[in-house]
Scaffold this motif. Structure first.
Motif, PDB file in Angstrom:
ATOM      1  N   ILE A   1      -3.473  11.212   8.141  1.00  0.00           N
ATOM      2  CA  ILE A   1      -3.220  11.700   6.780  1.00  0.00           C
ATOM      3  C   ILE A   1      -3.571  10.635   5.742  1.00  0.00           C
ATOM      4  O   ILE A   1      -4.107  10.952   4.684  1.00  0.00           O
ATOM      5  CB  ILE A   1      -1.760  12.214   6.616  1.00  0.00           C
ATOM      6  N   SER A   2      -3.313   9.362   6.049  1.00  0.00           N
ATOM      7  CA  SER A   2      -3.688   8.280   5.130  1.00  0.00           C
ATOM      8  C   SER A   2      -5.195   8.233   4.973  1.00  0.00           C
ATOM      9  O   SER A   2      -5.702   8.103   3.854  1.00  0.00           O
ATOM     10  CB  SER A   2      -3.207   6.931   5.658  1.00  0.00           C
ATOM     11  N   ARG A   3      -5.914   8.338   6.062  1.00  0.00           N
ATOM     12  CA  ARG A   3      -7.374   8.291   6.013  1.00  0.00           C
ATOM     13  C   ARG A   3      -7.932   9.474   5.238  1.00  0.00           C
ATOM     14  O   ARG A   3      -8.911   9.338   4.506  1.00  0.00           O
ATOM     15  CB  ARG A   3      -7.934   8.223   7.422  1.00  0.00           C
ATOM     16  N   ILE A   4      -7.305  10.632   5.367  1.00  0.00           N
ATOM     17  CA  ILE A   4      -7.732  11.806   4.607  1.00  0.00           C
ATOM     18  C   ILE A   4      -7.503  11.574   3.118  1.00  0.00           C
ATOM     19  O   ILE A   4      -8.374  11.854   2.287  1.00  0.00           O
ATOM     20  CB  ILE A   4      -7.002  13.070   5.103  1.00  0.00           C
TER      21      ILE A   4
ATOM     22  N   ASP B   1       0.852  -1.183   0.000  1.00  0.00           N
ATOM     23  CA  ASP B   1       0.000   0.000   0.000  1.00  0.00           C
ATOM     24  C   ASP B   1       0.894   1.242   0.000  1.00  0.00           C
ATOM     25  O   ASP B   1       1.519   1.580   1.005  1.00  0.00           O
ATOM     26  CB  ASP B   1      -0.909  -0.012   1.226  1.00  0.00           C
ATOM     27  N   ILE B   2       0.966   1.916  -1.144  1.00  0.00           N
ATOM     28  CA  ILE B   2       1.851   3.072  -1.304  1.00  0.00           C
ATOM     29  C   ILE B   2       1.457   4.208  -0.378  1.00  0.00           C
ATOM     30  O   ILE B   2       2.310   4.833   0.258  1.00  0.00           O
ATOM     31  CB  ILE B   2       1.866   3.536  -2.776  1.00  0.00           C
ATOM     32  N   VAL B   3       0.148   4.496  -0.292  1.00  0.00           N
ATOM     33  CA  VAL B   3      -0.321   5.597   0.560  1.00  0.00           C
ATOM     34  C   VAL B   3       0.042   5.326   2.018  1.00  0.00           C
ATOM     35  O   VAL B   3       0.553   6.204   2.716  1.00  0.00           O
ATOM     36  CB  VAL B   3      -1.841   5.813   0.400  1.00  0.00           C
TER      37      VAL B   3
ATOM     38  N   TYR C   1      -7.259   8.652   1.534  1.00  0.00           N
ATOM     39  CA  TYR C   1      -8.207   7.640   1.063  1.00  0.00           C
ATOM     40  C   TYR C   1      -9.581   8.262   0.839  1.00  0.00           C
ATOM     41  O   TYR C   1     -10.257   7.967  -0.148  1.00  0.00           O
ATOM     42  CB  TYR C   1      -8.333   6.502   2.073  1.00  0.00           C
ATOM     43  N   THR C   2     -10.009   9.144   1.740  1.00  0.00           N
ATOM     44  CA  THR C   2     -11.322   9.781   1.626  1.00  0.00           C
ATOM     45  C   THR C   2     -11.387  10.716   0.426  1.00  0.00           C
ATOM     46  O   THR C   2     -12.374  10.721  -0.322  1.00  0.00           O
ATOM     47  CB  THR C   2     -11.660  10.542   2.920  1.00  0.00           C
ATOM     48  N   VAL C   3     -10.334  11.505   0.217  1.00  0.00           N
ATOM     49  CA  VAL C   3     -10.308  12.425  -0.923  1.00  0.00           C
ATOM     50  C   VAL C   3     -10.327  11.646  -2.233  1.00  0.00           C
ATOM     51  O   VAL C   3     -11.037  12.021  -3.180  1.00  0.00           O
ATOM     52  CB  VAL C   3      -9.077  13.362  -0.839  1.00  0.00           C
ATOM     53  N   ILE C   4      -9.596  10.558  -2.305  1.00  0.00           N
ATOM     54  CA  ILE C   4      -9.584   9.737  -3.522  1.00  0.00           C
ATOM     55  C   ILE C   4     -10.952   9.083  -3.743  1.00  0.00           C
ATOM     56  O   ILE C   4     -11.433   9.013  -4.874  1.00  0.00           O
ATOM     57  CB  ILE C   4      -8.452   8.698  -3.475  1.00  0.00           C
ATOM     58  N   ALA C   5     -11.597   8.650  -2.667  1.00  0.00           N
ATOM     59  CA  ALA C   5     -12.943   8.080  -2.796  1.00  0.00           C
ATOM     60  C   ALA C   5     -13.931   9.126  -3.306  1.00  0.00           C
ATOM     61  O   ALA C   5     -14.764   8.844  -4.179  1.00  0.00           O
ATOM     62  CB  ALA C   5     -13.410   7.521  -1.460  1.00  0.00           C
TER      63      ALA C   5
END
Length: 71
Positions: free
Chosen positions: A40-43, A27-29, A45-49
């Motif tokens: 920051i990872s969760r942010i 998982d690169i992110v 992932y959310t922005v990409i979603a």
């Protein structure tokens, strides 16, 4: 529209990340941001979603000048 391009770029980044997870179990992110549960990872992932959801609208919009290109 600039928002369409940004959303498309983010969706491509997400697809590449999923590809790396599927092919290499990497998982690169999460690697860049310090784990999947890091804020920051969760942010990211959310922005990409959200970008992916925005790109759904691209399927149902008509492009300007499309009729001219078909002729």
């Amino acid at each position: 529209m600039i928002l369409d391009r940004i959303a498309l770029i983010l969706t491509i980044v997400g697809a590449l990340n999923w590809g790396s997870i599927g092919l290499f179990q990497f998982d690169i992110v999460a690697w860049i941001c310090g784990g999947q549960s890091a804020l920051i990872s969760r942010i990211i992932y959310t922005v990409i979603a959200l970008a992916g959801v925005w790109c759904i609208s691209l399927l149902f919009r008509e492009r300007e000048g499309y009729g001219e290109m078909a002729e």
